[in-house]
Write a protein that holds these residues in place. Structure first.
Motif, PDB file in Angstrom:
ATOM      1  N   ARG A  23     -41.278 -41.828  42.801  1.00 11.71           N
ATOM      2  CA  ARG A  23     -42.872 -41.316  42.423  1.00 11.71           C
ATOM      3  C   ARG A  23     -43.699 -42.557  42.326  1.00 11.71           C
ATOM      4  N   ARG A  27     -48.124 -42.481  47.461  1.00  8.06           N
ATOM      5  CA  ARG A  27     -49.523 -42.438  47.311  1.00  8.06           C
ATOM      6  C   ARG A  27     -49.780 -41.054  47.437  1.00  8.06           C
ATOM      7  N   PRO A  28     -51.066 -40.663  46.846  1.00  6.80           N
ATOM      8  CA  PRO A  28     -51.599 -39.115  46.889  1.00  6.80           C
ATOM      9  C   PRO A  28     -51.493 -38.591  48.271  1.00  6.80           C
ATOM     10  N   LEU A  44     -47.851 -41.651  42.300  1.00  5.96           N
ATOM     11  CA  LEU A  44     -47.981 -40.290  41.781  1.00  5.96           C
ATOM     12  C   LEU A  44     -48.000 -40.088  40.447  1.00  5.96           C
ATOM     13  N   GLU A  48     -48.634 -34.505  38.800  1.00  2.00           N
ATOM     14  CA  GLU A  48     -48.557 -34.195  40.219  1.00  2.00           C
ATOM     15  C   GLU A  48     -47.413 -33.873  41.005  1.00  2.00           C
TER      16      GLU A  48
END
Length: 298
Positions: A23, A27-28, A44, A48
């Protein structure tokens, strides 16, 4: 580095560690989310990943903290998808989920001296593979037994210099001949680091695996490559050498899984590989000439 990491490992299951580490690596934008503004920590957010996997953030927190060690395979599969694991990583992620947190399902991973003992049947396999160079590899990158064809290749490379143990990872990062002899040393070095990381996840209580990693972390090239939660990629199939006595050599690497965390590794010359689509375990020399050479470990 290694000492701190080993302490953390003892306090949380490997599956939980891997969830947290993965996690933090993503990255997003890796998972189709907007990058957004600044974040207090990289990676993240737990919420998310929970949304992407279709689980609650509270449940994901329990998994990451090691308070829940029995996720369903549906949840494991959803998490693997959310964390963008490839096929190889997904299989190993699932294995960790199945074997963590339950002694009844997962036997002790502490060091067992029998892991260094090569069964007679496995020695016979290595013997039968001659004249192809072959050896038995143990869980901490130790070469436990080999045939004379491999010894002929290994001795001039300095692989047999150690008085007590032959170890591929230690040779790769510490022997001066390794970097000049292996054609793609960087790839080979990455492989050794990745395989030790995978072994550490599978055998978190094995002090001899930890000792090899601790020793290698003093080497800058290993420390730069060391990612303790990385799931090793598929092993490259080709291995090249600029051999000090035999010149340029290229081998196709084949691996046969065995019991007790051991495997047979065969370096099949490319010309032989092209002529032999199916590997046949047929001896071509006498047993006396091709006996397996092994060392006992204390």
């Amino acid at each position: 580095m290694a000492g701190t990491d080993m302490t953390e490992q003892q306090g949380r299951p490997a599956f939980a560690e891997l969830l947290v580490a993965r996690r933090g690596e993503l990255r997003p934008e890796d998972v189709g989310l907007p990058a957004g503004g600044r974040r207090r920590t990289p990676g993240l957010r737990r919420e998310e990943v929970a949304v992407l996997a279709g689980v609650s953030a509270d449940y994901l927190a329990r998994l990451e903290q090691g308070r829940d060690t029995n996720p369903s395979m549906a949840v494991v599969d959803a998490l693997a998808t959310a964390l963008r694991f490839n096929e190889t990583e997904r299989a190993r992620f699932s294995w960790l989920a199945l074997t963590t947190g339950s002694e009844s399902r997962c036997p002790s991973t502490a060091f067992d001296p029998s892991l260094d003992q090569v069964p007679a049947a496995l020695r016979a396999v290595v013997d039968a593979l001659a004249p192809a160079p072959a050896f038995v590899l143990g869980p901490r990158a130790a070469v436990l037994a080999w045939n004379s064809a491999w010894a002929e290749l290994a001795a001039p490379l300095g692989l047999l210099d150690g008085p007590e143990e032959v170890n591929l990872a230690l040779w790769t990062f510490r022997h001066p001949l390794a970097r000049t002899a292996v054609t793609d040393w960087a790839q080979f070095a990455d492989l050794q680091a990745d395989q030790l990381a995978h072994t550490r996840l599978r055998r978190p209580e094995d002090e001899r695996v930890a000792a090899v990693i601790e020793t290698l972390c003093a080497e800058p090239e290993f420390a730069r490559r060391w990612q303790p939660h990385r799931l090793a990629e598929d092993t490259p199939s080709l291995l090249g050498f600029e051999h000090p006595t035999l010149g340029a050599l290229t081998f196709t690497v084949q691996t046969l899984a065995a019991e007790r965390d051991q495997e047979v590794v065969i370096w099949l010359p490319r010309t032989a590989a092209a002529r032999t689509p199916d590997l046949r375990l047929v001896p071509t020399r006498s047993a006396d000439n091709d006996r397996v050479i092994s060392r006992e470990h204390g």
